[in-house]
Write a protein that holds these residues in place. Structure first.
Motif, mmCIF file in Angstrom:
data_model
loop_
_atom_site.group_PDB
_atom_site.id
_atom_site.type_symbol
_atom_site.label_atom_id
_atom_site.label_comp_id
_atom_site.label_asym_id
_atom_site.label_seq_id
_atom_site.Cartn_x
_atom_site.Cartn_y
_atom_site.Cartn_z
ATOM 1 N N ASP A 86 0.838 -1.207 0.000
ATOM 2 C CA ASP A 86 0.000 0.000 0.000
ATOM 3 C C ASP A 86 0.870 1.253 0.000
ATOM 4 N N GLU A 87 1.879 1.238 0.847
ATOM 5 C CA GLU A 87 2.741 2.418 0.985
ATOM 6 C C GLU A 87 3.483 2.701 -0.330
ATOM 7 N N GLU A 88 3.997 1.646 -0.955
ATOM 8 C CA GLU A 88 4.707 1.834 -2.226
ATOM 9 C C GLU A 88 3.775 2.388 -3.302
ATOM 10 N N LEU A 89 2.546 1.870 -3.331
ATOM 11 C CA LEU A 89 1.585 2.346 -4.322
ATOM 12 C C LEU A 89 1.195 3.802 -4.046
ATOM 13 N N ASP A 90 0.984 4.113 -2.753
ATOM 14 C CA ASP A 90 0.595 5.485 -2.385
ATOM 15 C C ASP A 90 1.686 6.504 -2.709
ATOM 16 N N ASN A 91 2.942 6.067 -2.642
ATOM 17 C CA ASN A 91 4.050 7.003 -2.831
ATOM 18 C C ASN A 91 4.734 6.881 -4.193
ATOM 19 N N CYS A 92 4.136 6.110 -5.083
ATOM 20 C CA CYS A 92 4.756 5.867 -6.386
ATOM 21 C C CYS A 92 4.593 7.094 -7.281
ATOM 22 N N ASP A 93 5.699 7.554 -7.853
ATOM 23 C CA ASP A 93 5.607 8.724 -8.733
ATOM 24 C C ASP A 93 5.562 8.325 -10.207
ATOM 25 N N GLU A 94 5.423 7.025 -10.468
ATOM 26 C CA GLU A 94 5.358 6.564 -11.859
ATOM 27 C C GLU A 94 3.979 6.033 -12.221
ATOM 28 N N LEU A 95 2.981 6.345 -11.423
ATOM 29 C CA LEU A 95 1.658 5.787 -11.677
ATOM 30 C C LEU A 95 1.091 6.284 -13.003
ATOM 31 N N SER A 96 0.431 5.384 -13.709
ATOM 32 C CA SER A 96 -0.285 5.749 -14.920
ATOM 33 C C SER A 96 -1.472 6.636 -14.536
ATOM 34 N N PHE A 97 -1.949 7.424 -15.483
ATOM 35 C CA PHE A 97 -3.081 8.314 -15.199
ATOM 36 C C PHE A 97 -4.305 7.520 -14.743
ATOM 37 N N HIS A 98 -4.441 6.255 -15.197
ATOM 38 C CA HIS A 98 -5.577 5.423 -14.786
ATOM 39 C C HIS A 98 -5.583 5.233 -13.269
ATOM 40 N N MET A 99 -4.393 5.174 -12.682
ATOM 41 C CA MET A 99 -4.270 4.858 -11.270
ATOM 42 C C MET A 99 -4.567 6.055 -10.379
ATOM 43 N N LYS A 100 -4.633 7.244 -10.979
ATOM 44 C CA LYS A 100 -4.908 8.448 -10.191
ATOM 45 C C LYS A 100 -6.391 8.774 -10.224
ATOM 46 N N ASP A 101 -7.144 7.898 -10.857
ATOM 47 C CA ASP A 101 -8.579 8.051 -10.982
ATOM 48 C C ASP A 101 -9.238 8.176 -9.603
ATOM 49 N N ALA A 102 -10.272 8.983 -9.511
ATOM 50 C CA ALA A 102 -10.944 9.196 -8.224
ATOM 51 C C ALA A 102 -11.499 7.899 -7.649
ATOM 52 N N GLY A 103 -11.959 7.016 -8.514
ATOM 53 C CA GLY A 103 -12.559 5.778 -8.025
ATOM 54 C C GLY A 103 -11.552 4.760 -7.531
ATOM 55 N N MET A 104 -10.268 4.985 -7.810
ATOM 56 C CA MET A 104 -9.260 3.973 -7.493
ATOM 57 C C MET A 104 -9.154 3.700 -5.999
ATOM 58 N N ALA A 105 -9.307 4.728 -5.173
ATOM 59 C CA ALA A 105 -9.242 4.524 -3.717
ATOM 60 C C ALA A 105 -10.383 3.601 -3.269
ATOM 61 N N GLU A 106 -11.573 3.797 -3.841
ATOM 62 C CA GLU A 106 -12.718 2.945 -3.492
ATOM 63 C C GLU A 106 -12.475 1.515 -3.967
ATOM 64 N N ILE A 107 -11.927 1.384 -5.167
ATOM 65 C CA ILE A 107 -11.621 0.059 -5.710
ATOM 66 C C ILE A 107 -10.637 -0.663 -4.793
#
Length: 133
Positions: free
Chosen positions: A103-124
């Motif tokens: 979780d921490e690595e994903l939360d702090n990743c600066d290489e995320l694709s735009f899909h991963m910054k989607d508002a719904g992603m936290a709910e998913i």
């Protein structure tokens, strides 16, 4: 009745880590893609996960759908499941294969694709956390 989902997103957590991959253009993202003609979205979810990560998943659960508004608007079905096998050296063409992130690595990743910054992603991710535990 909305539009039929023909795109899939596969969000799996295994032993406390998320299954992601690095797409050559977009960056870090959950595996997924488009169903082929005559293929069910369940089959597409399994195939895309194998093609992008070398990981075979089973016990698929479709738990969400969302519409992506872009030049071509489409509906994406979101799946989770259990990891049944992991191919150690898969022959992959679109991605760099399976990456496992906390979780921490994903939360702090600066290489995320735009899909991963989607508002719904936290709910998913919340839903999958509940499913995975």
């Amino acid at each position: 009745m909305g539009m039929e989902a023909r795109h899939v997103l596969v969000v799996v957590k295994h032993e406390g880590k998320w299954l992601v991959t690095r797409h050559s253009n977009r960056g870090i993202e959950f595996p997924g893609g488009k169903a082929e003609d005559g293929e069910t979205i369940f089959d597409a979810a399994i195939r895309e996960t194998i093609e992008e990560t070398g990981v075979t998943i089973s016990d698929l659960v479709k738990f969400a759908e969302y519409v992506v508004i872009s030049n071509v608007t489409f509906c994406k079905a979101v799946f989770t499941g259990k990891v049944s096998s992991i191919e150690e050296n898969p022959q992959l063409f679109e991605t760099e294969g399976a990456l496992w992130m906390t979780d921490e690595e994903l939360d702090n990743c600066d290489e995320l694709s735009f899909h991963m910054k989607d508002a719904g992603m936290a709910e998913i991710r919340k839903w999958v956390n509940a499913y995975a535990s």
